[in-house]
Design an enzyme around this catalytic site. Structure first.
Site, PDB file in Angstrom:
ATOM      1  N   THR A  47      -3.910  21.993  14.014  1.00  0.00           N
ATOM      2  CA  THR A  47      -2.352  21.870  14.000  1.00  0.00           C
ATOM      3  C   THR A  47      -2.612  21.019  11.849  1.00  0.00           C
ATOM      4  O   THR A  47      -1.658  21.648  11.061  1.00  0.00           O
ATOM      5  CB  THR A  47      -2.200  20.139  14.333  1.00  0.00           C
ATOM      6  OG1 THR A  47      -2.630  20.694  15.989  1.00  0.00           O
ATOM      7  CG2 THR A  47      -0.613  19.707  14.377  1.00  0.00           C
ATOM      8  N   GLY A  48      -3.809  21.091  11.594  1.00  0.00           N
ATOM      9  CA  GLY A  48      -3.836  20.285  10.409  1.00  0.00           C
ATOM     10  C   GLY A  48      -3.358  21.664   9.113  1.00  0.00           C
ATOM     11  O   GLY A  48      -2.884  21.225   8.105  1.00  0.00           O
ATOM     12  N   GLY A  88      -5.059  14.669  13.601  1.00  0.00           N
ATOM     13  CA  GLY A  88      -5.695  16.079  15.382  1.00  0.00           C
ATOM     14  C   GLY A  88      -5.989  16.470  14.816  1.00  0.00           C
ATOM     15  O   GLY A  88      -7.226  16.807  13.761  1.00  0.00           O
ATOM     16  N   SER A  89      -5.858  17.888  15.564  1.00  0.00           N
ATOM     17  CA  SER A  89      -7.110  18.591  15.125  1.00  0.00           C
ATOM     18  C   SER A  89      -6.819  19.502  13.830  1.00  0.00           C
ATOM     19  O   SER A  89      -5.737  19.448  13.101  1.00  0.00           O
ATOM     20  CB  SER A  89      -6.503  19.705  16.225  1.00  0.00           C
ATOM     21  OG  SER A  89      -5.291  20.159  15.655  1.00  0.00           O
ATOM     22  N   GLU A 140      -7.156  14.005   8.718  1.00  0.00           N
ATOM     23  CA  GLU A 140      -8.145  13.776   9.662  1.00  0.00           C
ATOM     24  C   GLU A 140      -8.268  14.383  10.807  1.00  0.00           C
ATOM     25  O   GLU A 140      -7.356  14.284  11.753  1.00  0.00           O
ATOM     26  CB  GLU A 140      -8.218  11.917   9.708  1.00  0.00           C
ATOM     27  CG  GLU A 140      -8.042  10.892   8.655  1.00  0.00           C
ATOM     28  CD  GLU A 140      -9.530  10.950   8.281  1.00  0.00           C
ATOM     29  OE1 GLU A 140     -10.014  11.516   8.700  1.00  0.00           O
ATOM     30  OE2 GLU A 140      -9.851   9.925   7.247  1.00  0.00           O
ATOM     31  N   CYS A 142     -12.861  12.322  17.944  1.00  0.00           N
ATOM     32  CA  CYS A 142     -13.557  13.019  16.604  1.00  0.00           C
ATOM     33  C   CYS A 142     -14.808  13.327  16.553  1.00  0.00           C
ATOM     34  O   CYS A 142     -15.247  13.747  15.873  1.00  0.00           O
ATOM     35  CB  CYS A 142     -12.168  12.457  15.661  1.00  0.00           C
ATOM     36  SG  CYS A 142     -12.283  11.210  15.386  1.00  0.00           S
TER      37      CYS A 142
HETATM   38  P1  NAD Z   1      -2.797  18.303  17.805  1.00  0.00           P
HETATM   39  O1  NAD Z   1      -3.070  19.080  16.850  1.00  0.00           O
HETATM   40  O2  NAD Z   1      -2.080  18.700  18.503  1.00  0.00           O
HETATM   41  O3  NAD Z   1      -1.575  16.248  17.367  1.00  0.00           O
HETATM   42  C1  NAD Z   1      -2.125  15.300  16.997  1.00  0.00           C
HETATM   43  C2  NAD Z   1      -0.380  14.993  16.253  1.00  0.00           C
HETATM   44  O4  NAD Z   1       0.337  16.010  15.834  1.00  0.00           O
HETATM   45  C3  NAD Z   1       0.409  14.406  17.698  1.00  0.00           C
HETATM   46  O5  NAD Z   1       1.029  13.755  17.203  1.00  0.00           O
HETATM   47  C4  NAD Z   1       1.865  16.076  17.822  1.00  0.00           C
HETATM   48  O6  NAD Z   1       2.345  15.563  18.469  1.00  0.00           O
HETATM   49  C5  NAD Z   1       1.627  16.506  16.450  1.00  0.00           C
HETATM   50  N1  NAD Z   1       1.715  17.733  15.832  1.00  0.00           N
HETATM   51  C6  NAD Z   1       1.367  19.393  17.033  1.00  0.00           C
HETATM   52  N2  NAD Z   1       1.745  20.082  16.502  1.00  0.00           N
HETATM   53  C7  NAD Z   1       2.324  19.410  14.710  1.00  0.00           C
HETATM   54  C8  NAD Z   1       2.326  20.536  13.363  1.00  0.00           C
HETATM   55  N3  NAD Z   1       3.064  21.884  14.494  1.00  0.00           N
HETATM   56  N4  NAD Z   1       3.167  19.971  13.101  1.00  0.00           N
HETATM   57  C9  NAD Z   1       2.693  18.532  12.804  1.00  0.00           C
HETATM   58  N5  NAD Z   1       2.595  17.853  13.910  1.00  0.00           N
HETATM   59  C10 NAD Z   1       1.899  18.849  14.810  1.00  0.00           C
HETATM   60  O7  NAD Z   1      -4.663  16.851  18.165  1.00  0.00           O
HETATM   61  P2  NAD Z   1      -4.639  16.222  19.338  1.00  0.00           P
HETATM   62  O8  NAD Z   1      -4.906  16.446  20.585  1.00  0.00           O
HETATM   63  O9  NAD Z   1      -3.202  15.037  19.992  1.00  0.00           O
HETATM   64  O10 NAD Z   1      -5.383  15.212  19.167  1.00  0.00           O
HETATM   65  C11 NAD Z   1      -7.523  15.831  19.247  1.00  0.00           C
HETATM   66  C12 NAD Z   1      -7.630  16.569  17.994  1.00  0.00           C
HETATM   67  O11 NAD Z   1      -7.522  15.341  16.903  1.00  0.00           O
HETATM   68  C13 NAD Z   1      -9.536  16.266  17.844  1.00  0.00           C
HETATM   69  O12 NAD Z   1     -10.001  17.625  17.358  1.00  0.00           O
HETATM   70  C14 NAD Z   1      -9.743  15.753  17.249  1.00  0.00           C
HETATM   71  O13 NAD Z   1     -10.874  15.825  16.937  1.00  0.00           O
HETATM   72  C15 NAD Z   1      -8.682  15.006  16.444  1.00  0.00           C
HETATM   73  N6  NAD Z   1      -9.199  13.390  15.960  1.00  0.00           N
HETATM   74  C16 NAD Z   1      -9.774  13.413  14.529  1.00  0.00           C
HETATM   75  C17 NAD Z   1      -9.856  12.362  14.031  1.00  0.00           C
HETATM   76  C18 NAD Z   1     -10.022  11.860  12.621  1.00  0.00           C
HETATM   77  O14 NAD Z   1     -10.088  10.929  12.288  1.00  0.00           O
HETATM   78  N7  NAD Z   1     -10.425  12.934  11.352  1.00  0.00           N
HETATM   79  C19 NAD Z   1      -9.138  11.127  14.801  1.00  0.00           C
HETATM   80  C20 NAD Z   1      -9.169  11.658  16.397  1.00  0.00           C
HETATM   81  C21 NAD Z   1      -8.699  12.358  16.198  1.00  0.00           C
END
Ligand code: NAD
Length: 494
Positions: free
Chosen positions: A248-249, A244-245, A266, A300
């Site tokens: 959030t990470g 995810g982002s 990731e 990503c």
């Molecule tokens: P996000 O961080 O908003 O959400 C990712 C996941 O985490 C979702 O399932 C969401 O419901 C969950 N989530 C949200 N808040 C949380 C918390 N506080 N604790 C635990 N889980 C939580 O990201 P997104 O908008 O779904 O995805 C887009 C982002 O993901 C972009 O920044 C993109 O670059 C990144 N991404 C990275 C990779 C990689 O391999 N590095 C691949 C795809 C996407």
């Protein structure tokens, strides 16, 4: 500013028939302990092209999460005791079963994600045709040696326990199964939470295979914004595998700390590409364009900032504009659509804020296309910025949409400095013809994955990881598989 052709028809006539094939009314229950479970509360999943409701899914509460973790815990002893080959065979059979439903899964993915059907096919068949065969060939056998003064050493890779898998909305099927499959192969059991915005394909897929794995081995639960944080702080998970982002990470990292979980994060990316003066603009333009705008820029490791030597800047930008003029934004069920909408409203709002900033700062625009005028779809036009300030906030942040910046450089050292000048370090690439120069630049780019004359080309045998704020840990390759294991050493003095 130039623009492309007439707006397409939205929704496309193919849509109605396609959605029937997707059997949306069959429901999308959670899968817990091998059973289909609906929770009392539900969430509406909207179609990003029409804005209409596609389906409803469970809004899993804390007690629902507890039941899924209990099921995974109970299934762990038997699953981890199976031999590697037994687990591999069960996973192979499950994926073979899923393959028989490829069209249905691609249709659901097109509907919930909004991308062209061909791009949904790419995501799903990549798992079946590329990922699964590579993964299922991998093994982590014990290694033994004699260490003088210690004795016979046996090093083993043993499963961790119950893994929490959390995936994003942009590649929901791929990024769920690239967590679930290695985790299960290594002997762990899993609770998977797909993204809030795109849970449907993963829920349907898990429903198809729920009786092909022992109950509790794979549990899939959908939920709202609370479910992720409940999972990352749950004491019974041994690991969180998260994509995810970066924002959030960081929260996941903090939330997992008190129970010292293993983590793979990731995260976001702001990939750069450097085009050297000896590159052939005509030969690389189309590949570059696809690397920048695949998934309407919602990837990503899509190429987000392109640094082009001044001697070929004009030729390459003209070729990129020509590619942009051939794009058709529209309904993913229209076979002529090349790019879909922004998938969800918060992301669309972020793109609009960035666009406002760009206008306020009067950033030069190389090209901007048009968006379909009909329907409620969240379309953002294909946009190329023309040599904007490389350190502007709207360049440094991750642009998760079809908005990309092209920069003209004279001095290679300065281009490398700017390419590395964001908090991210996921992917990067260098383009040209002289192998030594290409290799020398590649080694200076601060990213986990650096490509030469290509971008976005991931392979399950090749480890993938982010530097800086792009992540912690590794996915793919043997390193990625090991990330789902503890190392155990048995030292026998004899
Ligand atoms: P996000 O961080 O908003 O959400 C990712 C996941 O985490 C979702 O399932 C969401 O419901 C969950 N989530 C949200 N808040 C949380 C918390 N506080 N604790 C635990 N889980 C939580 O990201 P997104 O908008 O779904 O995805 C887009 C982002 O993901 C972009 O920044 C993109 O670059 C990144 N991404 C990275 C990779 C990689 O391999 N590095 C691949 C795809 C996407």
């Amino acid at each position: 500013m130039k623009s492309n052709g007439a707006p397409p028809s939205i929704p496309h006539p193919n849509r109605e028939q396609a959605l029937k094939r997707a059997r949306l009314t069959a429901g999308f229950p959670n899968i817990v302990n091998g059973k289909r479970i609906d929770s009392l509360k539900s969430i509406t999943i909207s179609d990003p092209v029409t804005g209409e409701e596609l389906a409803r899914v469970s809004e899993t509460q804390k007690d629902g999460l507890d039941r899924a973790v209990e099921a995974a815990n109970a299934a762990f002893p038997a699953w981890s005791s199976k031999t590697w080959n037994e687990r591999r065979d069960l996973l192979r059979n499950a994926m073979e079963e899923l393959k028989a439903h490829t069209d249905e899964l691609c249709t659901i993915l097109t509907a919930e994600n909004g991308r062209p059907y061909s791009m949904a096919q790419w995501e799903i068949t990549w798992i079946f045709e590329t990922y699964v065969p590579s993964l299922l060939q991998m093994e982590l056998p014990d290694s033994t040696w004699n260490e003088p003064g210690v004795g016979q050493i046996t090093k083993r890779y043993v499963p961790l326990g119950v893994v929490a898998a959390i995936s994003p909305w942009n590649l929901p099927f791929l990024l769920s199964f690239t967590k679930v499959l290695p985790s299960l192969l290594a002997g762990n059991t899993v609770v998977l939470k797909p993204a809030v915005f795109t849970p449907l394909t993963v829920l349907r897929a898990s429903d198809y295979i729920r009786e092909m794995l022992p109950p509790g081995v794979l549990n899939v639960i959908s939920g709202g914004d609370d479910l992720g944080p409940w999972m990352t702080s749950h004491p019974d998970f041994q690991k969180v595998s998260f994509t995810g982002s970066s924002e959030t990470g960081c929260k996941v990292f903090a939330s997992a700390a008190p129970t010292l979980k293993h983590l793979t994060l990731e995260l976001g990316g702001n990939d750069s590409g450097i085009v050297l003066p000896d590159a052939d603009p005509q030969a690389i333009a189309e590949y570059l364009f696809r690397s920048m705008f695949a998934l309407s820029g919602q990837g990503c490791v899509t190429l987000k900032r392109l640094f082009v030597h001044e001697s070929i800047y004009q030729a390459l930008t003209e070729a990129l504009i020509s590619c942009a003029q051939h794009q058709k934004l529209g309904d993913g069920f229209d076979p002529e659509t090349t790019l879909g909408p922004i998938q969800n409203r918060p992301q669309f709002a972020r793109m609009q804020t960035t666009w406002k900033e760009i206008q306020e700062e009067k950033a030069p625009i190389l090209y901007q296309g048009e968006v379909p005028s009909e329907g409620a779809g969240m379309f953002f036009p294909v946009t190329l910025l023309d040599n904007p300030p490389a350190e502007a906030a709207y360049v440094i942040r991750e642009n998760f949409g079809p908005l990309r910046a092209v920069f003209k450089y004279k001095d290679l050292d300065e281009a490398v400095r700017l390419a590395n000048g964001t908090p991210y370090g996921l992917g990067a690439s260098v383009w040209g013809t002289d192998p030594e120069s290409l290799d020398a630049v590649a080694r200076r780019l601060d990213a986990g994955m650096v490509w030469i004359n290509q971008h976005l080309n991931l392979h399950p045998n090749i480890p993938f990881s982010g530097h800086k704020n792009s992540g912690i840990g590794i996915e793919f390759g043997e390193d990625g598989l090991k990330a789902f294991c503890n190392v155990q050493v048995i030292a026998d003095r004899g």
